[in-house]
Design a protein around this motif. Structure first.
Motif, PDB file in Angstrom:
ATOM      1  N   PRO A 144      15.819  -5.636  10.856  1.00  0.00           N
ATOM      2  CA  PRO A 144      14.458  -4.825  11.101  1.00  0.00           C
ATOM      3  C   PRO A 144      14.980  -3.607  11.364  1.00  0.00           C
ATOM      4  CG  PRO A 144      15.116  -6.059  12.793  1.00  0.00           C
ATOM      5  CD  PRO A 144      15.835  -6.716  11.847  1.00  0.00           C
ATOM      6  N   PHE A 145      14.103  -2.482  10.894  1.00  0.00           N
ATOM      7  CA  PHE A 145      14.634  -1.122  10.958  1.00  0.00           C
ATOM      8  C   PHE A 145      14.713  -0.429  12.156  1.00  0.00           C
ATOM      9  CE2 PHE A 145      13.211   3.708  10.234  1.00  0.00           C
ATOM     10  CZ  PHE A 145      14.623   4.026   9.720  1.00  0.00           C
ATOM     11  N   GLY A 146      15.937  -0.166  12.352  1.00  0.00           N
ATOM     12  CA  GLY A 146      16.454   0.426  13.758  1.00  0.00           C
ATOM     13  C   GLY A 146      16.197  -0.439  14.761  1.00  0.00           C
ATOM     14  N   ARG A 147      16.195  -1.638  14.750  1.00  0.00           N
ATOM     15  CA  ARG A 147      16.096  -2.747  15.944  1.00  0.00           C
ATOM     16  C   ARG A 147      17.096  -3.704  15.796  1.00  0.00           C
ATOM     17  NH1 ARG A 147      10.277  -3.302  17.442  1.00  0.00           N
ATOM     18  NH2 ARG A 147       9.002  -1.784  16.607  1.00  0.00           N
ATOM     19  N   GLU A 148      17.258  -4.279  16.957  1.00  0.00           N
ATOM     20  CA  GLU A 148      18.077  -5.817  17.049  1.00  0.00           C
ATOM     21  C   GLU A 148      17.300  -6.753  16.947  1.00  0.00           C
ATOM     22  OE1 GLU A 148      20.575  -5.616  20.443  1.00  0.00           O
ATOM     23  OE2 GLU A 148      21.245  -3.769  20.310  1.00  0.00           O
ATOM     24  N   GLN A 149      16.081  -6.980  17.705  1.00  0.00           N
ATOM     25  CA  GLN A 149      15.316  -8.289  17.473  1.00  0.00           C
ATOM     26  C   GLN A 149      14.016  -7.963  16.665  1.00  0.00           C
ATOM     27  OE1 GLN A 149      16.324  -6.763  20.488  1.00  0.00           O
ATOM     28  NE2 GLN A 149      17.831  -8.024  20.922  1.00  0.00           N
ATOM     29  N   VAL A 206       9.488  -3.038  10.484  1.00  0.00           N
ATOM     30  CA  VAL A 206       9.527  -2.647   9.006  1.00  0.00           C
ATOM     31  C   VAL A 206      10.907  -3.212   8.434  1.00  0.00           C
ATOM     32  CG1 VAL A 206       7.809  -0.972   8.841  1.00  0.00           C
ATOM     33  CG2 VAL A 206      10.197  -0.427   9.137  1.00  0.00           C
ATOM     34  N   ASP A 207      10.945  -3.425   7.023  1.00  0.00           N
ATOM     35  CA  ASP A 207      12.279  -3.702   6.559  1.00  0.00           C
ATOM     36  C   ASP A 207      13.081  -2.532   6.524  1.00  0.00           C
ATOM     37  OD1 ASP A 207      14.302  -4.823   4.972  1.00  0.00           O
ATOM     38  OD2 ASP A 207      13.091  -4.582   3.114  1.00  0.00           O
ATOM     39  N   SER A 208      14.387  -2.471   6.967  1.00  0.00           N
ATOM     40  CA  SER A 208      15.387  -1.704   6.665  1.00  0.00           C
ATOM     41  C   SER A 208      15.984  -1.530   5.402  1.00  0.00           C
ATOM     42  CB  SER A 208      16.591  -1.846   7.589  1.00  0.00           C
ATOM     43  OG  SER A 208      17.298  -3.117   7.316  1.00  0.00           O
ATOM     44  N   GLY A 209      15.739  -2.563   4.474  1.00  0.00           N
ATOM     45  CA  GLY A 209      16.120  -2.225   3.018  1.00  0.00           C
ATOM     46  C   GLY A 209      17.666  -3.053   3.151  1.00  0.00           C
ATOM     47  N   PHE A 210      18.341  -3.331   4.120  1.00  0.00           N
ATOM     48  CA  PHE A 210      19.512  -3.870   4.027  1.00  0.00           C
ATOM     49  C   PHE A 210      19.641  -5.165   5.179  1.00  0.00           C
ATOM     50  CE2 PHE A 210      19.558   0.741   3.334  1.00  0.00           C
ATOM     51  CZ  PHE A 210      20.445   0.547   1.855  1.00  0.00           C
ATOM     52  N   ASN A 224       4.159  -2.911  -2.246  1.00  0.00           N
ATOM     53  CA  ASN A 224       2.892  -2.042  -2.586  1.00  0.00           C
ATOM     54  C   ASN A 224       1.858  -1.762  -1.348  1.00  0.00           C
ATOM     55  OD1 ASN A 224       3.653  -1.603  -5.391  1.00  0.00           O
ATOM     56  ND2 ASN A 224       3.102  -3.388  -5.901  1.00  0.00           N
ATOM     57  N   ARG A 225       2.040  -2.698  -0.198  1.00  0.00           N
ATOM     58  CA  ARG A 225       0.725  -2.489   0.634  1.00  0.00           C
ATOM     59  C   ARG A 225       1.630  -3.330   1.842  1.00  0.00           C
ATOM     60  NH1 ARG A 225      -1.097  -7.777   1.592  1.00  0.00           N
ATOM     61  NH2 ARG A 225      -0.920  -9.346   0.092  1.00  0.00           N
ATOM     62  N   GLU A 226       0.981  -3.028   3.178  1.00  0.00           N
ATOM     63  CA  GLU A 226       1.217  -3.575   4.066  1.00  0.00           C
ATOM     64  C   GLU A 226       1.130  -5.117   4.252  1.00  0.00           C
ATOM     65  OE1 GLU A 226      -0.998  -2.414   7.745  1.00  0.00           O
ATOM     66  OE2 GLU A 226       0.278  -3.685   8.908  1.00  0.00           O
ATOM     67  N   VAL A 227       2.067  -5.895   4.863  1.00  0.00           N
ATOM     68  CA  VAL A 227       1.722  -7.614   4.871  1.00  0.00           C
ATOM     69  C   VAL A 227       1.172  -7.879   6.044  1.00  0.00           C
ATOM     70  CG1 VAL A 227       2.860  -9.406   4.760  1.00  0.00           C
ATOM     71  CG2 VAL A 227       3.932  -7.607   3.298  1.00  0.00           C
ATOM     72  N   ARG A 228      -0.055  -8.476   6.140  1.00  0.00           N
ATOM     73  CA  ARG A 228      -0.733  -8.817   7.386  1.00  0.00           C
ATOM     74  C   ARG A 228       0.069  -9.788   8.405  1.00  0.00           C
ATOM     75  NH1 ARG A 228      -4.541  -7.612   3.493  1.00  0.00           N
ATOM     76  NH2 ARG A 228      -4.638  -9.843   2.861  1.00  0.00           N
ATOM     77  N   LEU A 248       7.668  -9.045   9.256  1.00  0.00           N
ATOM     78  CA  LEU A 248       7.856  -7.514   8.816  1.00  0.00           C
ATOM     79  C   LEU A 248       6.761  -7.144   7.962  1.00  0.00           C
ATOM     80  CD1 LEU A 248      11.683  -8.032   7.532  1.00  0.00           C
ATOM     81  CD2 LEU A 248      10.743  -6.979   9.761  1.00  0.00           C
ATOM     82  N   ARG A 249       6.212  -5.851   8.404  1.00  0.00           N
ATOM     83  CA  ARG A 249       4.944  -5.482   7.865  1.00  0.00           C
ATOM     84  C   ARG A 249       5.061  -4.587   6.657  1.00  0.00           C
ATOM     85  NH1 ARG A 249       0.985  -6.210  11.665  1.00  0.00           N
ATOM     86  NH2 ARG A 249       1.738  -7.906  12.814  1.00  0.00           N
ATOM     87  N   TYR A 250       6.297  -3.810   6.364  1.00  0.00           N
ATOM     88  CA  TYR A 250       6.368  -3.047   5.221  1.00  0.00           C
ATOM     89  C   TYR A 250       7.702  -3.308   4.723  1.00  0.00           C
ATOM     90  CZ  TYR A 250       2.356  -0.192   6.917  1.00  0.00           C
ATOM     91  OH  TYR A 250       1.110   0.076   7.475  1.00  0.00           O
ATOM     92  N   PHE A 251       7.705  -3.225   3.049  1.00  0.00           N
ATOM     93  CA  PHE A 251       9.012  -3.392   2.387  1.00  0.00           C
ATOM     94  C   PHE A 251       9.107  -2.195   1.617  1.00  0.00           C
ATOM     95  CE2 PHE A 251       7.907  -7.548   3.620  1.00  0.00           C
ATOM     96  CZ  PHE A 251       8.965  -8.052   4.092  1.00  0.00           C
ATOM     97  N   PHE A 252      10.594  -1.958   1.139  1.00  0.00           N
ATOM     98  CA  PHE A 252      10.463  -0.496   0.332  1.00  0.00           C
ATOM     99  C   PHE A 252      11.457  -1.095  -0.864  1.00  0.00           C
ATOM    100  CE2 PHE A 252      10.215   0.124   4.709  1.00  0.00           C
ATOM    101  CZ  PHE A 252       9.073   1.286   4.712  1.00  0.00           C
TER     102      PHE A 252
END
Length: 708
Positions: free
Chosen positions: A372-377, A424-428, A454-458, A469-473
């Motif tokens: 997760p982007f910028g998070r531990e949990q 959100v996804d950090s991409g890594f 392409n869109r937010e995941v509900r 995770l709600r968003y991917f890049f």
């Protein structure tokens, strides 16, 4: 007219033109390129005759033959130049192509020999040429159509100062000769929708290893309950792995012809949780036995994953296969494949694990979860794997991040709409495991079944055992923002090199408060009551102001060196953090100031109105200091949106900009007359109670979520 001949010496007397006593000169024969003196003398009445000795001397170096040669040379050179320029003067038909076709040779059926296997991330019911999937299948399963394909064309990403990083390069060569990993770096951020896609890619890597020598594949499975689904996917995919490799073997591929007597592909299985367990004392190659062992791996409920210890022990266990045996090299290649959805709890063993794998030339591949982007949990959707128990989804917290050594983002929430930041996804992948792959020449596969750029995941779409995770890049866009995969000591040195980086990491470690939904509506029943309500509302804002001011002061040193920072990840991280902290600071402090202004007294424009409502607004009317801070915050956030599109930083900045940073008062009327009590149910008598217990079906028992 007379000609003064003094000073002219001639042996021949000169007479005026037409004088009878003059001596006539013989007519000169015209010579090309020479002056005809006879004609000149006849034409000019007072011309001096030339000395014959001078004429004879001139003819010695410029005779008739020389003149003829020079003239001929000039003419031929002119012709050659003209011929050379002729093609340029003609109209050229660039579209014209001359095709020469020869008779096609008779086709001769050749025996099938498969030496290479390509891979695809898409899960197929059949593999290789037997696949029947086509665009119709994709259209039938697609929820929506994108204007641009999600799968980018194979591209080469320019190497950066951190090392080579390639994304979705389907035509890249295998990782490297496994004997030397000194200068070889792995790949990070390979996103897939399922473990099966990662296993298909690993099949390709295994076959490339078999081209060099017999290979041992060591599978290391996380025994936590959250890995139940992935273990099942991989177990089912073993059929495809060995079927694909079996096709190559039976076709007489050179990889298998070369090592047929040495069990070309051997397998070993290790499980890890609180303890590390080797389930195969000796490597095996029987598919049924391999699948049976995977099915029987017990669940570990301790909540501890010693993944780096397991990798280190595996390298030590099979290091004898990697010792050189003279010119033939090591006995086998050894590939380690880790299957886990967490970051690992034994991070103190990262460096020993990397050192052991690099020393013995064992690349590590990880089928893992995105950090997760910028998070531990983050939260994982847990469904009891035993169908005899309640199948209602439950959410459990799992350690899956951060993607860097320390978080590089200040989390402040959204004070404009009083919502928490979306996960959100950090991409890594998580830092430790991704660095393990990077340093050993392997690949980290970030697996999430709901990946959609392409869109937010509900939340309702999240698959069981997947993280929320709600968003991917797009991985191509994220390739420029790779974290620093260095040791912790080297990371701290990099951070200390810049006031901006130091400020960002320091601020990211602080707890940032978020304004909860404050009171916006104030009814004036009397003056004292209104002042009391305003004072109570001020207290909540006043408690947040010191923490926000401290965060802003921590980040402020980076403003002076913003333009000197060249790494995009640090640029985006600082700008979005400073911009959002200032935005929340301005909203909180101006909210307090607007309440203080109302306490000093405000008059209603309409005499009937008795209520003040505080609304978000773009203008700031309570102080120029907050106007300057709001302008700076807006500038920083807009810079992130413009310079870093398609990234998590741009997503957060865009969402922050949607909410104004100021406030304004609006007046309205509230009816304070007491309401008449009504009769519920339209005056219908209440129904008699029913025995609902008899009508209810027996429910499956529910078990608590185990430690994941």
């Amino acid at each position: 007219m007379s000609l003064d001949t003094a000073g002219i010496h001639s042996t021949t007397p000169i007479a005026p033109f037409g004088d009878a006593g003059a001596i006539a000169m013989p007519p000169a024969t015209p010579t090309p390129g020479r002056l005809n003196t006879a004609h000149v003398v006849d034409a000019v009445p007072s011309l001096v005759a030339w000395d014959e000795s001078e004429l004879e001397q001139e003819e010695d170096w410029f005779g008739d033959e020389s003149a003829a040669f020079i003239g001929s040379l000039i003419i031929h050179l002119s012709l050659l130049v003209l011929l050379g320029l002729t093609p340029l003067l003609q109209n050229q038909d660039r579209e014209a192509v001359v095709l020469v076709a020869s008779r096609a040779p008779d086709e001769v059926e050749q025996p099938l020999v498969v030496d290479q296997v390509s891979y695809s991330e898409a899960t197929q019911s059949e593999v290789g040429a037997n696949s029947m999937a086509d665009t119709a299948m994709a259209e039938a399963s697609a929820e929506m159509f994108a204007e641009m394909a999600e799968i980018p064309s194979p591209v080469e990403i320019e190497p950066d100062r951190h090392g080579d990083r390639f994304v979705n390069n389907l035509f890249s060569q295998p990782v490297a000769p496994l004997d030397k990993l000194k200068n070889q770096k792995g790949k990070v951020g390979e996103g897939t929708q399922g473990a099966a896609g990662a296993v298909d890619r690993l099949t390709f890597e295994i076959l490339q290893s078999l081209e060099e020598r017999p290979t041992l594949v060591v599978w290391l499975f996380d025994q936590s309950g959250s890995l139940h689904r992935q273990r099942g996917e991989i177990r089912d995919r073993f059929d495809h792995i060995y079927e694909e490799l079996g096709i190559v073997e039976h076709s007489g591929g050179k990889a298998f012809r070369r090592h047929a007597a040495d069990m070309p592909l051997a397998t070993s299985i290790i499980g890890f949780g609180k303890d590390v367990q080797l389930y195969t004392e000796q490597p095996i190659d029987d598919l049924k036995e391999i699948k049976s062992i995977v099915d029987s791996i017990p669940m570990d409920t301790s909540g501890i994953e010693r993944v780096f210890t397991a990798v280190e022990l595996a390298a030590d266990r099979f290091k004898s296969l990697r010792r050189n045996r003279g010119e033939s090299g090591p006995q086998r290649n050894v590939i380690l494949i880790v299957v886990t959805d967490e970051r690992g709890d034994d991070t103190d063993r990262i460096e020993p694990a990397i050192e052991a794998c690099r020393r013995w030339g064992m690349p590590v591949y990880v089928i893992g979860a995105p950090a997760p982007f910028g998070r531990e949990q983050t939260l994982v959707k847990y469904v009891d794997p035993d169908p005899k128990y309640d199948q209602t989804p439950q959410w459990a917290q799992v350690d899956q991040g951060p993607e860097s050594v320390y978080p590089e983002l200040v989390r402040v929430g959204f004070s404009g709409d009083f919502q928490e930041e979306p996960v959100v996804d950090s991409g890594f992948g998580p830092y430790g495991l991704t660095r393990l792959c990077y340093e050993t020449g392997g690949i980290f596969f970030t697996v999430h079944p709901n990946r959609n750029v392409n869109r937010e995941v509900r939340r309702g779409e999240i698959e069981p055992f997947a993280s929320d995770l709600r968003y991917f890049f797009d991985p191509v866009a994220m390739s420029r923002y790779r974290p620093e995969y260095v040791t912790r000591a080297d990371y701290e040195k990099l951070v200390k090199q810049s006031p901006l980086r130091t400020a960002l990491v320091t601020a990211a470690m602080q707890v940032a408060p978020m304004m909860q939904r404050p009171q916006m509506r104030f009814v004036k029943r009397n003056e004292a009551g209104l002042v009391g309500d305003l004072t109570v509302a001020q207290r909540d804002a006043a408690r947040l102001e010191p923490a926000l001011a401290k965060l802003a002061a921590t980040l402020e040193p980076g403003l002076a060196v913003r333009e000197s920072e060249t790494v995009p990840r640090w640029q985006a991280g600082y700008d979005v953090s400073m911009g959002r902290v200032l935005a929340q600071k301005v909203r909180t402090e101006t909210y307090n100031a607007m309440l203080a202004k109302a306490k000093r007294g405000m008059m209603f424009e309409e005499s009937k109105n008795n209520t003040w409502v505080l609304q978000p607004a773009d203008e700031i009317s309570v102080g120029s200091k907050w106007e300057r801070e709001a302008a700076l915050a807006k500038e920083l956030l807009e810079t992130v949106v413009d310079r870093h599109p398609g990234t998590p930083w741009a997503l957060l900045a865009k969402k922050e900009l949607q909410s104004p940073m100021g406030w304004r008062w609006r007046e309205e009327f509230t009816d304070l007359a007491p309401q008449r009590p009504g009769t519920p149910g339209n005056n219908n008598p209440p129904r008699p109670p029913r025995d609902d217990e008899k009508r209810m079906l027996d429910k499956a028992p529910k078990r608590p979520v185990p430690k994941l």
